[in-house]
Design a protein around this motif. Sequence first.
Motif, PDB file in Angstrom:
ATOM      1  N   UNK A   1       0.826  -1.211   0.000  1.00  0.00           N
ATOM      2  CA  UNK A   1       0.000   0.000   0.000  1.00  0.00           C
ATOM      3  C   UNK A   1       0.855   1.254   0.000  1.00  0.00           C
ATOM      4  N   UNK A   2       0.243   2.386  -0.379  1.00  0.00           N
ATOM      5  CA  UNK A   2       0.935   3.656  -0.534  1.00  0.00           C
ATOM      6  C   UNK A   2       0.335   4.697   0.407  1.00  0.00           C
ATOM      7  N   UNK A   3       1.200   5.490   1.056  1.00  0.00           N
ATOM      8  CA  UNK A   3       0.775   6.624   1.879  1.00  0.00           C
ATOM      9  C   UNK A   3       1.517   7.845   1.355  1.00  0.00           C
ATOM     10  N   UNK A   4       0.772   8.875   0.962  1.00  0.00           N
ATOM     11  CA  UNK A   4       1.391  10.067   0.391  1.00  0.00           C
ATOM     12  C   UNK A   4       2.160  10.846   1.470  1.00  0.00           C
ATOM     13  N   UNK A   5       3.082  11.683   1.020  1.00  0.00           N
ATOM     14  CA  UNK A   5       3.902  12.479   1.933  1.00  0.00           C
ATOM     15  C   UNK A   5       3.055  13.359   2.845  1.00  0.00           C
ATOM     16  N   UNK A   6       1.985  13.937   2.300  1.00  0.00           N
ATOM     17  CA  UNK A   6       1.133  14.818   3.103  1.00  0.00           C
ATOM     18  C   UNK A   6       0.480  14.059   4.254  1.00  0.00           C
ATOM     19  N   UNK A   7      -0.064  12.889   3.979  1.00  0.00           N
ATOM     20  CA  UNK A   7      -0.708  12.086   5.024  1.00  0.00           C
ATOM     21  C   UNK A   7       0.309  11.560   6.024  1.00  0.00           C
ATOM     22  N   UNK A   8       1.460  11.150   5.532  1.00  0.00           N
ATOM     23  CA  UNK A   8       2.503  10.668   6.436  1.00  0.00           C
ATOM     24  C   UNK A   8       2.887  11.764   7.428  1.00  0.00           C
ATOM     25  N   UNK A   9       3.076  12.967   6.928  1.00  0.00           N
ATOM     26  CA  UNK A   9       3.442  14.086   7.786  1.00  0.00           C
ATOM     27  C   UNK A   9       2.348  14.384   8.806  1.00  0.00           C
ATOM     28  N   UNK A  10       1.102  14.387   8.348  1.00  0.00           N
ATOM     29  CA  UNK A  10      -0.012  14.641   9.263  1.00  0.00           C
ATOM     30  C   UNK A  10      -0.123  13.542  10.321  1.00  0.00           C
ATOM     31  N   UNK A  11       0.108  12.307   9.930  1.00  0.00           N
ATOM     32  CA  UNK A  11       0.026  11.185  10.870  1.00  0.00           C
ATOM     33  C   UNK A  11       1.061  11.303  11.985  1.00  0.00           C
ATOM     34  N   UNK A  12       2.292  11.622  11.644  1.00  0.00           N
ATOM     35  CA  UNK A  12       3.338  11.666  12.660  1.00  0.00           C
ATOM     36  C   UNK A  12       3.211  12.879  13.580  1.00  0.00           C
ATOM     37  N   UNK A  13       2.426  13.873  13.173  1.00  0.00           N
ATOM     38  CA  UNK A  13       2.227  15.061  14.008  1.00  0.00           C
ATOM     39  C   UNK A  13       0.883  15.065  14.717  1.00  0.00           C
ATOM     40  N   UNK A  14       0.119  13.994  14.606  1.00  0.00           N
ATOM     41  CA  UNK A  14      -1.197  13.903  15.248  1.00  0.00           C
ATOM     42  C   UNK A  14      -1.057  13.277  16.630  1.00  0.00           C
ATOM     43  N   UNK A  15      -1.616  13.945  17.614  1.00  0.00           N
ATOM     44  CA  UNK A  15      -1.590  13.442  18.987  1.00  0.00           C
ATOM     45  C   UNK A  15      -2.582  12.284  19.127  1.00  0.00           C
ATOM     46  N   UNK A  16      -2.269  11.325  19.982  1.00  0.00           N
ATOM     47  CA  UNK A  16      -3.127  10.154  20.159  1.00  0.00           C
ATOM     48  C   UNK A  16      -4.495  10.522  20.731  1.00  0.00           C
ATOM     49  N   UNK A  17      -4.644  11.685  21.306  1.00  0.00           N
ATOM     50  CA  UNK A  17      -5.922  12.128  21.867  1.00  0.00           C
ATOM     51  C   UNK A  17      -6.853  12.721  20.809  1.00  0.00           C
ATOM     52  N   UNK A  18      -6.337  13.025  19.629  1.00  0.00           N
ATOM     53  CA  UNK A  18      -7.134  13.633  18.570  1.00  0.00           C
ATOM     54  C   UNK A  18      -7.993  12.590  17.859  1.00  0.00           C
ATOM     55  N   UNK A  19      -9.170  13.011  17.414  1.00  0.00           N
ATOM     56  CA  UNK A  19     -10.074  12.126  16.671  1.00  0.00           C
ATOM     57  C   UNK A  19      -9.419  11.594  15.401  1.00  0.00           C
ATOM     58  N   UNK A  20      -8.647  12.433  14.738  1.00  0.00           N
ATOM     59  CA  UNK A  20      -8.009  12.048  13.475  1.00  0.00           C
ATOM     60  C   UNK A  20      -7.083  10.841  13.672  1.00  0.00           C
ATOM     61  N   UNK A  21      -6.509  10.697  14.854  1.00  0.00           N
ATOM     62  CA  UNK A  21      -5.617   9.580  15.156  1.00  0.00           C
ATOM     63  C   UNK A  21      -6.336   8.250  14.946  1.00  0.00           C
ATOM     64  N   UNK A  22      -7.563   8.156  15.427  1.00  0.00           N
ATOM     65  CA  UNK A  22      -8.336   6.918  15.289  1.00  0.00           C
ATOM     66  C   UNK A  22      -8.660   6.627  13.823  1.00  0.00           C
ATOM     67  N   UNK A  23      -8.888   7.674  13.057  1.00  0.00           N
ATOM     68  CA  UNK A  23      -9.110   7.513  11.611  1.00  0.00           C
ATOM     69  C   UNK A  23      -7.858   6.923  10.958  1.00  0.00           C
ATOM     70  N   UNK A  24      -6.690   7.456  11.320  1.00  0.00           N
ATOM     71  CA  UNK A  24      -5.443   6.947  10.753  1.00  0.00           C
ATOM     72  C   UNK A  24      -5.237   5.476  11.107  1.00  0.00           C
TER      73      UNK A  24
END
Length: 61
Positions: A25-48
Motif C-alpha cells: 500500500x501507498x501513503x502520500x507524503x502529506x498524510x505521512x506528515x499529518x500522521x506523525x504530528x497527530x496526537x493520540x488524543x485527537x479524533x483524526x488519530x483513530x481515523x489513521x
Amino acid sequence: MDELTGNTCIICGETKKDGIHIVSEFICDDCESEMVHTDVQEEKYHFFIHQMKQIWMQRNA
C-alpha cells in the motif's frame, strides 16, 4: 506504478507521486506528515489507525 499516474494513498484516497510504500500500500507524503504530528488524543488519530489496518487486513485476506 507508473510515475506519471502516481499511486493512490490509502489514507486520503488521492493519487499522488511522492510518498512511502508499506507492504503493498501507498501513503502520500502529506498524510505521512499529518500522521506523525497527530496526537493520540485527537479524533483524526483513530481515523489513521483504521486506515492503516487495511494494510494488514488485505495482506492476511
